[in-house]
Every structure is written in structure tokens, then in C-alpha cells.
Design an enzyme around this catalytic site. Structure first.
Site, mmCIF file in Angstrom:
data_model
loop_
_atom_site.group_PDB
_atom_site.id
_atom_site.type_symbol
_atom_site.label_atom_id
_atom_site.label_comp_id
_atom_site.label_asym_id
_atom_site.label_seq_id
_atom_site.Cartn_x
_atom_site.Cartn_y
_atom_site.Cartn_z
ATOM 1 C CG ASP A 61 -1.747 -1.331 1.283
ATOM 2 O OD1 ASP A 61 -1.554 -1.602 0.326
ATOM 3 O OD2 ASP A 61 -3.190 -0.785 1.912
ATOM 4 C CE LYS A 96 -4.068 -4.942 0.708
ATOM 5 N NZ LYS A 96 -4.584 -3.511 1.072
ATOM 6 C CB CYS A 152 -1.958 -3.207 4.629
ATOM 7 S SG CYS A 152 -4.647 -2.789 4.840
HETATM 8 C C1 VGL Z 1 -5.187 0.456 5.644
HETATM 9 C C2 VGL Z 1 -6.505 1.188 6.867
HETATM 10 C C3 VGL Z 1 -7.234 0.928 5.583
HETATM 11 C C4 VGL Z 1 -3.724 0.426 5.322
HETATM 12 C C5 VGL Z 1 -5.700 0.454 4.211
HETATM 13 O O1 VGL Z 1 -2.914 -0.216 4.183
HETATM 14 O O2 VGL Z 1 -3.140 -0.139 6.301
HETATM 15 N N1 VGL Z 1 -5.059 0.859 6.721
HETATM 16 N N2 VGL Z 1 -7.286 0.662 4.669
#
Ligand code: VGL
Ligand code: ZN
Length: 205
Positions: free
Chosen positions: A10, A108, A152
Site C-alpha cells: 500500500d 485489494k 495492512c
Molecule cells: C490500511 C486502513 C484502511 C492500510 C488500508 O494500508 O494499512 N489501513 N485501509
């Protein structure tokens, strides 16, 4: 390193300073992610990739605010500010990311009703197919870095370990959101699961 995959989680503008769900100092991991990536032939990038009105958005629940927790059919869900909406600039790969040899970009959180912190398994248990993709390439070791350590990255690492991979998290190549002690809890769970808490200097020799 053969039989080893680097999973960069991410690295997207919405998780960097100024982004919709900014992870403090998240930008600091980008140069390190680039250096780590050069040490691996198998590199996977993930993108949090939500449709508009996603269930994990506080805005989808009238009267609720970001960072509150609600109960959904698959379990407790923290509500987040709208982030990583499919096709928006905030959901793109981070501009400083330089990993041209990445072979898989895994998106995702695409099911409007279900969150997916993990790159392996959605919150309702649906597989993303990543474990099978890795096994098909004889990968036995997974090394993780990225954002956010306590969401994540941790959830992906725990699922990697559950799927039988030797699993390491490169601590200095991650940054955390740290909501209600979530960072300490994540490290405790990862230690219990037998996940290796690594430093980039151990990986980049
Ligand atoms: C994430 C919260 C919501 C992350 C993704 O990448 O850690 N955290 N969506
Ligand atoms: Zn998300």
C-alpha cells in the site's frame, strides 16, 4: 534471493503525508522500499483499491465518524476516512516508487461490502489467490514492508505465516497508524505467530 518474495504494501499517496488517510512519516519508507526491491527478483506491490461508498468508509454510515469501530457481518470494522478510491490519484502507486521489475500488482478491498487489510485474505475469509501465486513460483519466504505496519502490513504478514511461508517484516521500512495501541498489539500478534521482526540492514547486505 531465490524462493523469497518481497511484498510492498500500500505505497499510495492516500497513505502518505497530505493523503486522505495519512500514515505519519509514511513518505520515509519509499526510498528504502526502492532499495529493498533491488535486492529481490520477485517483488509484489499491493494497492488498497476501494469502490465508492465502501463499507469501511465512515461516510457510508450516517452518524458515524472516522476511527470509530462498528460491527459488520464479518467482525469488527474500524471506520476510515474515504481513501484509495479506485482510479483516483490518491490510490495510484506512490510517485517516488521505483520498482519496474515488480511482477504482480495486487489490488485489494475491491468488494464494496468487505474490507481487506490483508493481501492474502479478505475480511470475510475470501482468498485473493496470492498464496497460490507464490506457491506456483516455489516461493517459501515472504518479506514485507510498507504501510501501515499495524494494519495492512501486519494482517498480510499474519496471513503469510498462516499460509506456511517463513515471514519477516522489515520494521524500519514500515510506518504505523497506531490507533488505540494497535502498533504494540500488532507486533505482539506477529511475535506469537513466529514472524521475524527484521531491520533493512539485515536484508540489504
Ligand atoms: C490500511 C486502513 C484502511 C492500510 C488500508 O494500508 O494499512 N489501513 N485501509
Ligand atoms: Zn482501505
Amino acid at each position: 534471493m531465490p524462493h523469497t518474495a518481497l511484498l510492498l504494501i500500500d505505497l499510495q499517496p492516500d497513505f502518505l503525508p497530505g493523503g486522505a488517510l495519512a500514515v505519519p512519516n509514511g513518505n520515509e519508507v519509499i526510498p528504502l522500499a526502492n532499495r529493498l526491491a533491488r535486492a529481490f527478483s520477485t517483488v509484489i506491490l499491493t494497492q488498497d483499491w476501494h469502490p465508492p461508498g465502501h463499507r469501511s468508509f465512515a461516510s457510508a454510515h450516517p452518524g458515524r465518524a472516522p476511527f470509530e469501530t462498528i460491527r459488520l457481518p464479518y467482525g469488527d470494522q474500524t471506520l476510515w476516512p474515504d481513501h484509495c478510491r479506485q482510479g483516483t490519484p490518491g490510490a495510484a502507486l506512490a510517485p517516488g516508487l521505483d520498482v519496474p521489475h515488480a511482477t504482480l500488482i495486487l489490488r485489494k478491498g475491491c468488494n464494496p461490502e468487505v474490507d481487506s487489510y490483508s493481501a492474502f485474505t479478505e475480511a470475510d475469509g475470501t482468498t485473493t489467490g496470492l498464496a497460490a501465486w507464490l506457491r506456483a513460483r516455489a516461493i517459501t519466504n515472504v518479506i514485507l514492508a510498507g504501510l501501515a505496519t499495524d494494519y495492512c502490513v501486519a494482517w498480510s504478514a499474519l496471513d503469510a505465516r498462516r499460509a506456511g511461508f517463513t515471514t519477516s517484516v522489515v520494521e524500519d521500512a514500515c510506518r504505523a497508524i497506531d490507533l488505540n495501541n494497535s502498533l504494540a498489539e500488532a507486533w505482539a500478534k506477529m511475535a506469537d505467530a513466529g514472524i521475524i521482526r527484521a531491520a533493512s540492514k539485515d536484508v540489504l547486505f
